[in-house]
Enzyme design. Structure first.
Site, PDB file in Angstrom:
ATOM      1  CE  LYS A   1      -3.050   2.853   2.682  1.00  0.00           C
ATOM      2  NZ  LYS A   1      -3.442   3.232   4.056  1.00  0.00           N
TER       3      LYS A   1
ATOM      4  CB  ALA B   1      -8.214   8.064   5.171  1.00  0.00           C
TER       5      ALA B   1
END
Length: 260
Positions: A100, A187
């Protein structure tokens, strides 16, 4: 069975979880078990997965034989730092290519630095990495990342750790509608309803950390997030009824009523 496919591997769970901010590795493992997650992300610059011999190792609590470990570049502010960090992670994980990428713009907002993200993504893809990439909710830059060869696009819902939920569903829909790779909200999720909304929009998955780790009861919240993701995905597949402004529609049929 409807599954999430990333870099040629299928997963039952569409909830991806982080491993930071828990009180210890035991709580981390409990929360992840409760979440049902199969992919767990690890901040290489902050968590020991073998780079510090003799120190507690996260992989003892979350062995790669049971979970897909997703090393991330949290704390990196340049393409060079991110690439260097992920090359180290690949060595520590015996050549594991899935990663990631996140390149941050500043330490206060943690908003992505997109020019550096694009630069790092291009280098990593050429170097044989399977890149899942944290990015802004800009559909043009999301398409650029996909064109580079990233295997998953991960737009933020709101700022990392903010718990503000999905602030711009319209941009997310634009990204989802054009994408040919999985779109995973990364997020900003604060609670289970945020996760459900992301999935109802058509996202392929949700990644979260703070929403679980900083809940009053992380284990219970992890269980709630699992259900939220599952419910939202099923609602998306089912297809919601059309919205109607000022148009009532009885739940029961009106034809054939007694006495009519």
């Amino acid at each position: 069975m409807d599954q999430l496919n990333i870099a040629g591997k299928a997963y039952v769970s569409r909830l991806l979880v982080g491993t930071g901010k828990y009180k210890d590795f035991a709580e981390t493992r409990q929360a992840i078990d409760a979440s049902g997650a199969e992919i767990v992300t690890v901040a290489i610059r902050r968590t020991n997965i073998g780079q510090e011999p003799g120190q507690p190792n996260l992989l003892d609590a979350l062995p790669p034989t049971q979970f897909t470990i997703l090393p991330n570049t949290a704390g990196c502010y340049s393409a060079d730092d991110a690439v260097r960090t992920l090359r180290l992670a690949r060595e520590l994980l015996d050549g594991h290519p899935l990663c990631k990428l996140e390149v941050l713009g500043d330490p206060k907002s943690l908003f992505p630095n997109m020019p550096e993200t694009l630069k790092a993504a291009e280098t990593l893809v050429k170097d044989g990495f399977d890149v899942m990439v944290y990015c802004s909710d800009d559909p043009i830059q999301a398409r650029m990342l996909e064109d580079i060869g990233c295997c998953a696009i991960m737009p933020l819902a709101s700022l990392i750790g903010s718990g503000m939920g999905i602030l711009n569903p319209w941009n997310l829909r634009l990204i989802i509608d054009q994408a040919k790779v999985p779109v995973i909200v990364d997020a900003g999720v604060g609670t289970a309803s945020d996760a459900a909304i992301a999935m109802e929009l058509g996202c392929d998955g949700v990644l979260m950390n703070t929403a679980i780790a900083h809940a009053r009861n992380p284990i219970l919240m992890a269980r709630a997030m699992k259900k939220g993701v599952e419910a939202g995905h099923e609602a998306f597949l089912a297809g919601r009824m059309p919205r109607k402004l000022y148009s009532a529609d009885p739940s029961s049929p009106t034809s054939g009523l007694i006495g009519s």
